[in-house]
Motif scaffolding. Structure first.
Motif, short mmCIF file in Angstrom:
data_model
loop_
_atom_site.label_atom_id
_atom_site.label_comp_id
_atom_site.label_asym_id
_atom_site.label_seq_id
_atom_site.Cartn_x
_atom_site.Cartn_y
_atom_site.Cartn_z
N MET A 114 0.84 -1.19 0.00
CA MET A 114 0.00 0.00 0.00
C MET A 114 0.89 1.25 0.00
O MET A 114 0.64 2.22 -0.74
CB MET A 114 -0.87 -0.05 1.25
N VAL A 134 -8.54 6.56 -4.54
CA VAL A 134 -9.29 5.32 -4.73
C VAL A 134 -8.90 4.67 -6.06
O VAL A 134 -8.66 3.46 -6.13
CB VAL A 134 -10.81 5.60 -4.67
N LEU A 137 -5.24 3.22 -5.96
CA LEU A 137 -4.98 2.11 -5.04
C LEU A 137 -5.96 0.95 -5.24
O LEU A 137 -5.96 0.01 -4.45
CB LEU A 137 -5.02 2.61 -3.60
N GLU A 138 -6.75 1.02 -6.28
CA GLU A 138 -7.77 -0.02 -6.49
C GLU A 138 -7.15 -1.42 -6.61
O GLU A 138 -7.79 -2.42 -6.30
CB GLU A 138 -8.59 0.31 -7.75
N ASN A 140 -4.83 -2.61 -4.77
CA ASN A 140 -4.28 -3.06 -3.49
C ASN A 140 -5.43 -3.42 -2.54
O ASN A 140 -6.32 -2.60 -2.29
CB ASN A 140 -3.43 -1.96 -2.85
N VAL A 141 -5.37 -4.63 -2.02
CA VAL A 141 -6.43 -5.10 -1.12
C VAL A 141 -5.98 -4.92 0.33
O VAL A 141 -4.82 -5.17 0.68
CB VAL A 141 -6.75 -6.59 -1.38
N TYR A 147 -10.47 0.39 4.37
CA TYR A 147 -9.87 1.36 3.43
C TYR A 147 -9.97 2.83 3.84
O TYR A 147 -9.16 3.65 3.42
CB TYR A 147 -10.47 1.21 2.02
N ILE A 150 -6.88 4.55 5.12
CA ILE A 150 -5.77 4.58 4.15
C ILE A 150 -5.93 5.78 3.23
O ILE A 150 -4.97 6.52 2.98
CB ILE A 150 -5.72 3.26 3.34
N VAL A 151 -7.15 6.00 2.75
CA VAL A 151 -7.40 7.16 1.90
C VAL A 151 -7.10 8.44 2.68
O VAL A 151 -6.44 9.36 2.18
CB VAL A 151 -8.86 7.17 1.39
N MET B 1 -16.68 8.75 0.33
CA MET B 1 -16.11 7.93 1.41
C MET B 1 -15.33 8.83 2.34
O MET B 1 -14.35 9.44 1.97
CB MET B 1 -15.21 6.91 0.70
N TYR B 227 -10.10 -14.65 4.06
CA TYR B 227 -8.93 -14.04 3.41
C TYR B 227 -8.11 -13.17 4.36
O TYR B 227 -8.01 -11.95 4.19
CB TYR B 227 -9.31 -13.24 2.16
N MET B 229 -4.75 -11.90 4.81
CA MET B 229 -3.83 -11.75 3.67
C MET B 229 -2.55 -12.57 3.83
O MET B 229 -1.94 -12.98 2.86
CB MET B 229 -3.52 -10.28 3.43
N VAL B 706 -12.96 -9.86 -2.96
CA VAL B 706 -13.22 -9.19 -1.69
C VAL B 706 -13.36 -7.68 -1.95
O VAL B 706 -12.96 -7.19 -3.01
CB VAL B 706 -12.09 -9.46 -0.67
N PRO B 707 -13.93 -6.93 -1.00
CA PRO B 707 -14.11 -5.50 -1.24
C PRO B 707 -12.79 -4.78 -1.52
O PRO B 707 -11.76 -5.11 -0.93
CB PRO B 707 -14.73 -4.99 0.06
N ARG B 708 -12.87 -3.81 -2.41
CA ARG B 708 -11.74 -2.96 -2.74
C ARG B 708 -12.10 -1.51 -2.43
O ARG B 708 -13.21 -1.22 -2.01
CB ARG B 708 -11.36 -3.13 -4.21
N PHE B 709 -11.12 -0.63 -2.67
CA PHE B 709 -11.32 0.78 -2.32
C PHE B 709 -12.66 1.32 -2.85
O PHE B 709 -13.38 2.03 -2.15
CB PHE B 709 -10.18 1.63 -2.89
N SER B 710 -12.96 1.00 -4.13
CA SER B 710 -14.12 1.63 -4.76
C SER B 710 -15.44 1.09 -4.23
O SER B 710 -16.50 1.62 -4.56
CB SER B 710 -14.05 1.43 -6.28
N VAL B 712 -16.29 1.02 -1.09
CA VAL B 712 -16.55 1.52 0.26
C VAL B 712 -17.49 2.74 0.22
O VAL B 712 -17.21 3.72 -0.46
CB VAL B 712 -15.23 1.89 0.95
#
Lengths: 162, 778
Positions: A114, A134, A137-138, A140-141, A147, A150-151, B1, B227, B229, B706-710, B712
């Protein structure tokens, strides 16, 4: 490596965090293998091992790449940066500081990747919106934080002039 | 967000310490209650934090596992000759090579061989292990192992597994272990029933006989993957007559106990060390790959590391899928009269922790409501799929989806506001949800009000739907916990306890408690955790118990240390003088203050020595009643639905963290945001899918998204602190609560937005689209 295997070793010369590195490696070794196993730079983490999660992200000539699926030989003659190279003489970068300030990690397993992906973004672009972060970094999980922090941290680092 | 950080609702200030003793009303000593930065911050942002895969040992070998391609088969023969002869291979190990090892483990039901023993029960079960000088060699050798299987009929669906003619997974029942918290008999009504739990009281027939409204439905919660990581990783070494295992485990002491049994060693000869852990969420509870890694090291006579891939981790542990059939009876005023339910969990090939998940699902299906008559039967069912075990929420997400969906369905039928219906049924503070249970330790009506205000209840934008759902979990597991607080001769403090830092922030929060209790600067407290040879016993890191229960043990240890230090001060510094008065961080004798370090030095007579404070917790005193505390969930959601594509857009989520006292509000809030997004993933998209042949179709991160940044939405995490928990300063656990109501809240909000009722999660666009078309054709 066992003596009996006759794999043709190849030369790898590159810089890692500004230092010259010269190694003889197997062609099949990934950059993550070389960083973690040969150079002891275990800050780079491997999770999905398939370029989906971003945990292994390092910078290659300033661009974020997945070190788990990049053959190390691809780094020949290029500059590799890892999480260990962010802090200088013990002082953290504004981004690292912001990650701590905003609790932008929990377990920490995604954090190195990240940070590297966000570092590339901040080096490219000074003025960031939430959407910029967003979008960048899309790949990166993070499974812990949801999240949001992090933002917040990346935006704060942008403010602070990373 | 975006999120407003550390928001505590001002109106709640007046509620703080409303009841309880004066000590609880006084503000906690700093740094308790402050949003201090995480203790592991620097290590985690510099890459210095070490996880198991980052550790090595001289002579370390690497292992890979050969896994069954069949869902159910007899293993006729395994030929390892060629693999063993492959250059660089150190050992090839099958069950036949382990006559001296007790192969079967399991804390609730011992039914799980550490490696397939004559039979495989799911596709992906380990059949053989290769230990080699390096990973590539081990991988090559796997292909040289010849296994002959005789396929058997298999079953992947839980309902099908309960059919009379279904293939039987376990010919004989696994040994039931004396695991408190799971007291059911394994009454094998059907041999594929791993466990059956019943929660029942009141006259259910009478309740339904006089109901004004009965709502009835079947709700499905998906088979999900946590998951974490960091995939499961362990490193084992037999040395000095004992066994040491470094592992990514949440409960090192539980793993120690299983290893001791498998290898016939005294507990004192087994050392389990847990460095930093890359996520757990329950999936690293109990024993996983540690016995197999140790068995490989035993035969290799070398230290061995076994590091699973994510694909293998999915095959190691997943969450229990649930089918919940439930009907609830209401009177005309909306009061619940009775609830009658059957929960069927698809628990996979081995029991793992599913018997407890089934028990907890039964306990949690009632929710935080007063229910005069209840009957819940909850089955954990064996199927030829990857084993299911603990996963954040632990039966509550599955049960709450059904229970809270029904509350809104009933409200619509009764013509009542959904929150008003809940208010009419919520347990009052102090009211036990069932006989012999601890009194309810929360004010959920106040939480509902708070969520309603923050969400703007009743003022949804056109095309949007809102919902607020609640949950209650009997949490905390067993109050069996110890802690050691050492005060050194410079006054600094070492805290030693068996709670594992899995990212939740325990290393920070527990150090805050120790610093506050000892009156020393947080920077002078260091925390040593999760090494069974070095720190004292903690039963588990799970069930949201650490802050509350380990917090109490640390308080006790600190009190013990302070009492000893006061005695030492009197004895050494004022043998004939005035009485020693304890002060923050030391003692006062007359007008002189001596800090703890000075007392230690004075007692030992020189600059050396230390005091050791001990804290023990068991079912006694404040923690005599079960559960130790209730964990609450209260989540508000605002959604809209794309009528053409069936895509649900979650625009806003409000979470109320009813944690009694937030030892670190920033971290408490962070738990809620993370939990809510994890819940969002399972509600919207996450589901492991098996085909008819028993193959996992999407067992990788490409296909299991799994959920990602977008993904949220705008998040509004709030904390409610009423000092009403059993823990330090009224604390109680958090971290699961914000996940549990999410699926129900989305389903209820979608119903308001689009007029469709979703009873099967995840709510994929396809499912939503079909429901929309069905609505239009009505």
């Amino acid at each position: 490596m066992p003596e009996s295997r006759t794999i043709q070793l190849v030369d790898l010369a590159c810089t890692v965090n500004g230092r010259n590195v010269a190694l003889r490696i197997e062609p099949r070794e990934t950059l993550a293998d070389v960083l973690r196993e040969r150079l002891g730079l275990t800050g780079t983490k491997v999770s999905c091992d398939a370029q989906v999660c971003g945990a292994c992200t390092v910078l290659l000539d300033g661009q974020p790449v997945s070190s788990c699926t990049l053959l190390a030989v691809e780094a020949s003659g290029r500059a590799v940066r890892t999480v260990e190279g962010l802090a200088r003489d013990g002082s953290l970068t504004p981004l690292q500081e912001a990650f701590i300030e905003h609790a932008a990690f929990q377990c920490g397993f995604c954090t190195s990747g990240m940070l590297m992906a966000a570092t590339a973004l901040l080096e490219e672009q000074r003025h960031l919106s939430r959407e910029d972060v967003v979008h960048a970094l899309e790949g990166n999980v993070c499974r812990c934080t949801g999240y949001v922090p992090i933002v917040d941290a990346v935006l704060a680092a942008a403010e602070a002039g990373q | 967000m975006n999120a407003s950080r550390h928001r505590r609702d001002e109106t709640l200030e007046t509620l703080r310490g409303r009841d309880g003793d004066a000590a609880r009303r006084s503000p906690p000593p700093a740094p308790i209650g402050l949003p201090v930065a995480r203790a592991d911050g620097r290590a985690k942002v510099t890459g210095e934090a070490r996880y198991v895969a980052d550790l090595t040992l001289p002579g370390l070998c690497h292992a890979r596992l050969l896994r069954s391609p069949y869902a159910h088969a007899r293993v006729v023969s395994i030929d390892t000759t060629a693999a063993a002869a492959h250059p660089g291979v150190v050992a090839v190990v099958t069950a036949a090579d382990l006559p001296d090892v007790h192969l079967v483990y399991g804390h609730a039901v011992a039914d799980h061989p550490l490696i397939a023993d004559g039979k495989v029960r799911y596709a992906g079960e380990p059949v053989a292990g290769v230990v080699a000088e390096d990973l590539a060699t081990a991988t090559e050798a796997l292909a040289l192992i010849e296994v002959t299987y005789e396929p058997l009929p298999h079953v992947v669906d839980a309902a099908a597994a309960l059919a009379p003619e279904a293939p039987v997974l376990h010919a004989k029942a696994g040994e039931q272990r004396p695991h408190r918290g799971f007291e059911e008999d394994i009454a094998r009504a059907h041999p594929n029933v791993c466990s059956r739990s019943v929660q029942a009281w009141g006259d259910i027939e009478e309740a339904f006989g006089r109901a004004a409204v009965v709502v009835e439905g079947t709700y499905r919660y998906p088979m999900a993957y946590a998951y974490a990581m960091e995939p499961y990783t362990a490193m084992a070494s037999f040395e000095a007559g004992g066994l040491t295992v470094w592992t990514s485990a949440q409960h090192p002491y539980m793993v120690r106990d299983d290893l001791a049994r498998c290898f016939g060693l005294p507990l004192s000869a087994v050392r389990v060390v847990v460095p930093y852990v890359g996520g757990g969420y329950g999936s690293k509870s109990y024993t996983k790959i540690e016995p197999l890694t140790a068995a490989l090291a035993l035969r290799a006579r070398r230290p061995v590391r076994l590091a699973l891939s994510v694909e293998e981790a999915i095959l190691t542990t997943r969450g229990d899928a649930a089918t919940v059939s439930v009907r609830t009876a209401f009177d005309a005023e909306g009061r619940i009269l009775g609830r009658d339910a059957r929960i069927v969990l698809n628990s996979g090939a081995y029991a793992e922790n599913s018997p407890l998940v089934a028990r907890k699902a039964a306990n949690r299906l009632g929710g935080p409501y007063r229910i005069p008559a209840l009957r819940v039967e909850s089955l954990a069912v064996y199927t030829n799929t990857a084993p299911a075990s603990s996963f954040r929420g632990f039966g509550a997400p599955q049960a709450t989806f059904a229970g809270e969906s029904q509350m809104d369905e009933a409200a619509a039928r009764l013509g009542l506001d959904a929150l008003e219906l809940r208010r009419r049924n919520l347990l009052s503070p102090g009211e036990p949800p069932w006989a012999k249970a601890r009194g309810f330790d929360a004010d959920l009506a106040a939480d509902l009000d708070l969520a309603a205000r923050e969400l703007g209840w009743g003022a949804a934008a056109p095309g949007h739907g809102q919902a607020i759902c609640v949950s209650m979990s009997d949490a905390g597991s067993e109050p069996i916990t110890t802690a050691i607080v050492r005060v050194h001769h410079d006054g600094s403090v070492t805290l030693m306890c068996g709670s594992t830092e899995i990212g939740q922030g325990s290393a920070t929060v527990l150090a805050q408690i120790a610093a506050g209790e000892m009156g020393v600067d947080l920077a002078r407290v260091h925390f040593l955790n999760s090494d069974t040879a070095a720190v004292s016993y903690d039963r588990s890191t799970g069930a949201s118990r650490t802050t509350t229960l380990m917090g109490l043990a640390i308080q006790a240890a600190a009190r013990d240390a302070r009492a000893q230090l006061c005695g030492w001060a009197q004895e050494t510094l004022a043998p004939d003088g005035p009485a020693v008065v304890e002060e923050r961080g030391g003692v006062r004798i007359g007008d002189r203050v001596h800090d703890w370090g000075a007392v230690v030095r004075a007692w030992f007579g020189t600059a050396s020595g230390e005091v050791v404070g001990r804290g023990y917790l068991r079912r006694s005193g404040a923690t005599a009643e079960m559960p130790p505390f209730y964990e609450l969930g209260c989540v508000g959601i605002d959604v809209s639905v794309d009528e053409e594509t069936g895509v649900i857009r979650v625009d806003r989520m409000v979470t109320i963290g009813d944690v009694g006292c937030a030892i670190n509000p920033r971290l408490a809030e962070a738990q809620d945001v993370g939990a809510a997004i994890m819940g969002l993933g399972m509600a919207m998209r996450e589901e492991l899918l098996y085909d008819e042949a028993g193959n996992l179709l999407n067992g990788n991160l490409f296909d299991y998204r799994v959920p990602r940044f977008s993904d949220v939405p705008e998040m509004r995490p709030l904390l409610a602190e009423r000092r009403d928990g059993v823990g330090p300063y009224g604390a109680k656990g958090g971290g699961e609560g914000a996940l549990n109501p999410v699926a129900a809240a989305i389903a209820n909000a979608v119903e308001r937005a689009a007029g469709i009722r979703l009873r099967e999660a995840p709510f994929t666009p396809e499912r939503v689209w079909r429901a929309l078309r069905e609505r239009d054709s009505r």
